[in-house]
Motif scaffolding. Structure first.
Motif, short mmCIF file in Angstrom:
data_model
loop_
_atom_site.label_atom_id
_atom_site.label_comp_id
_atom_site.label_asym_id
_atom_site.label_seq_id
_atom_site.Cartn_x
_atom_site.Cartn_y
_atom_site.Cartn_z
N LYS A 29 0.85 -1.18 0.00
CA LYS A 29 0.00 0.00 0.00
C LYS A 29 0.89 1.23 0.00
O LYS A 29 1.80 1.36 0.82
N GLY A 31 1.05 5.26 0.37
CA GLY A 31 0.25 6.35 0.92
C GLY A 31 0.21 7.53 -0.03
O GLY A 31 1.17 7.79 -0.75
N GLY A 32 -0.90 8.24 -0.02
CA GLY A 32 -1.01 9.47 -0.81
C GLY A 32 0.09 10.44 -0.44
O GLY A 32 0.65 11.14 -1.30
N ASN A 33 0.44 10.47 0.84
CA ASN A 33 1.49 11.39 1.31
C ASN A 33 2.82 11.13 0.62
O ASN A 33 3.51 12.07 0.21
N THR A 206 4.59 4.45 4.06
CA THR A 206 4.05 5.76 4.41
C THR A 206 5.14 6.82 4.50
O THR A 206 6.25 6.61 3.99
N ASN A 207 4.82 7.97 5.10
CA ASN A 207 5.76 9.08 5.09
C ASN A 207 6.45 9.25 6.43
O ASN A 207 6.95 10.31 6.75
N ILE A 208 6.45 8.20 7.24
CA ILE A 208 7.07 8.29 8.56
C ILE A 208 7.80 6.96 8.81
O ILE A 208 7.46 5.95 8.19
N GLY A 210 7.79 4.66 10.85
CA GLY A 210 7.03 3.51 11.31
C GLY A 210 6.15 3.97 12.44
O GLY A 210 5.83 5.17 12.51
N LEU A 212 5.61 5.25 16.03
CA LEU A 212 6.44 5.90 17.05
C LEU A 212 5.78 5.76 18.42
O LEU A 212 4.54 5.77 18.53
N THR A 235 -1.51 7.39 21.78
CA THR A 235 -0.15 7.49 21.22
C THR A 235 -0.20 7.24 19.72
O THR A 235 0.52 7.86 18.94
N ILE A 236 -1.04 6.29 19.32
CA ILE A 236 -1.30 6.06 17.89
C ILE A 236 -2.60 6.78 17.57
O ILE A 236 -3.63 6.50 18.19
N SER A 237 -2.54 7.74 16.61
CA SER A 237 -3.74 8.52 16.32
C SER A 237 -3.88 8.73 14.82
O SER A 237 -3.02 8.27 14.04
N GLY A 239 -4.16 9.04 10.96
CA GLY A 239 -3.93 8.12 9.85
C GLY A 239 -3.17 6.85 10.23
O GLY A 239 -3.13 5.89 9.46
N MET A 240 -2.53 6.85 11.41
CA MET A 240 -1.81 5.64 11.83
C MET A 240 -2.79 4.58 12.36
O MET A 240 -2.47 3.40 12.37
N LYS A 243 -3.86 1.95 9.79
CA LYS A 243 -2.72 1.08 9.46
C LYS A 243 -2.56 -0.01 10.51
O LYS A 243 -2.46 -1.20 10.19
#
Ligand code: ADP
Ligand code: MG
Length: 286
Positions: A29, A31-33, A206-208, A210, A212, A235-237, A239-240, A243
């Motif tokens: 997948k 990501g659009g980012n 994605t753009n990060i 993994g 965090l 802590t996970i919010s 768009g994450m 996933k």
């Protein structure tokens, strides 16, 4: 001679890893980012995908379009707020824009692959939808909603295209209860397809780096229990969330390894498959 990270043992490990994937399916997948932020991303992705296909690996690429859709909606003066869990309820007015943007991104992904001589089947060009979608339940009052979660996947039709030697490029649109075009989150879509095809791997690029932790440090291996706790405590919010939720679902559904990786790191897709260490965050059973 200059010292290197390679050894015969390491090279043998990579070759074995690659051989084990022959004939198997990997769902990636994107990501659009990632597409939006980095002009080198699509050519680099295409180079790696072409390499994997030449080693007889069956490849399915699923893309989203978050930032591109946000921009197009703003330009058109259409409001389309995302839910707290990163998923987007989609009105009929927004859907017109979503479809246009999705088709344009599909074309860009397919072009990058075709430039390398790959054979590509694109759902957008074929004007086909491959999943059924169940509408989101809790949308604000009066909001007519054309988005939800994937339920059923036309897996045989997707397999037939893979059997023809095509790389599949799929946007994350499906069919609603009355066969209307429905929007889904691309992570949810990729997960449903990976499960239906019995994929060996699901990679969420994605753009990060993994997932965090609360101190913004990369979590290399995440268990289902910790993942649920990190979503519950915030802590996970955003768009994450889709996933990690998709990864948990795919784990339960028998997909072997789900990784969330940084698409901008050179060779990250291949590196993730070929080396044991990997990149990003691996979601694995406890
Ligand atoms: P994509 O286009 O790849 O789907 P999203 O913007 O939907 O990207 O989701 C990725 C984003 O999720 C990250 O860029 C980051 O802002 C956000 N995020 C929220 N919580 C976390 C976390 N714990 N670790 C990493 N990213 C997180
Ligand atoms: Mg997203």
């Amino acid at each position: 001679m200059t010292k290197s990270d390679l050894s015969l043992e390491r090279i043998a490990e990579m070759m074995d890893e690659l051989a084990a994937y022959a004939g198997q399916t990997i769902v990636i997948k994107i990501g659009g980012n990632s597409i939006d932020e980095d002009p080198d991303f699509l050519p680099s992705m295409a180079e790696q995908v072409e390499f994997l296909q030449s080693r007889r690996i069956r490849l399915v690429l699923v893309h989203g379009g978050g930032p591109q859709i946000d921009r197009a909606l703003t330009e058109a003066g259409i409001q389309s707020p995302k839910r707290a869990d990163g998923r987007r309820p989609t009105t009929a007015a927004a859907m017109v824009v979503v479809e246009q943007v999705m088709h344009a991104i599909s074309r860009a992904v397919a072009n990058a692959l075709e430039k390398r001589g790959c054979r590509v089947y694109t759902a957008a060009s074929a004007n086909r939808l491959f999943i059924d979608v169940k509408p989101f339940a809790n949308v604000p009052d009066g909001l007519e909603n054309l988005a939800g979660r994937p339920t059923q996947v036309d897996a045989d039709d997707l397999r037939a295209e893979l059997d023809r030697g095509n790389i599949l490029v799929l946007h994350c649109l499906g069919r609603g209860p009355e066969q209307q075009v429905f929007n889904t989150n691309a992570d949810d879509y990729a997960m449903a397809v990976a499960m239906a095809l019995g994929a060996r791997r699901l990679m969420l690029a994605t753009n990060i780096k993994g997932v965090l932790d609360a101190n913004k440090m990369l979590i290399e291996r995440l268990s289902p229990t910790t993942a649920r706790a990190l979503i519950a405590n915030g802590t996970i919010s955003g768009g994450m969330i889709p996933k990690v939720e998709s990864a948990l679902c795919a784990l339960e559904g028998g997909v072997d390894g789900i990784v969330i990786i940084d698409a901008h790191i050179k060779w990250s897709l291949l590196g993730e498959i070929l080396t044991h260490k990997g990149f990003g965050t691996l979601l694995a059973r406890e």
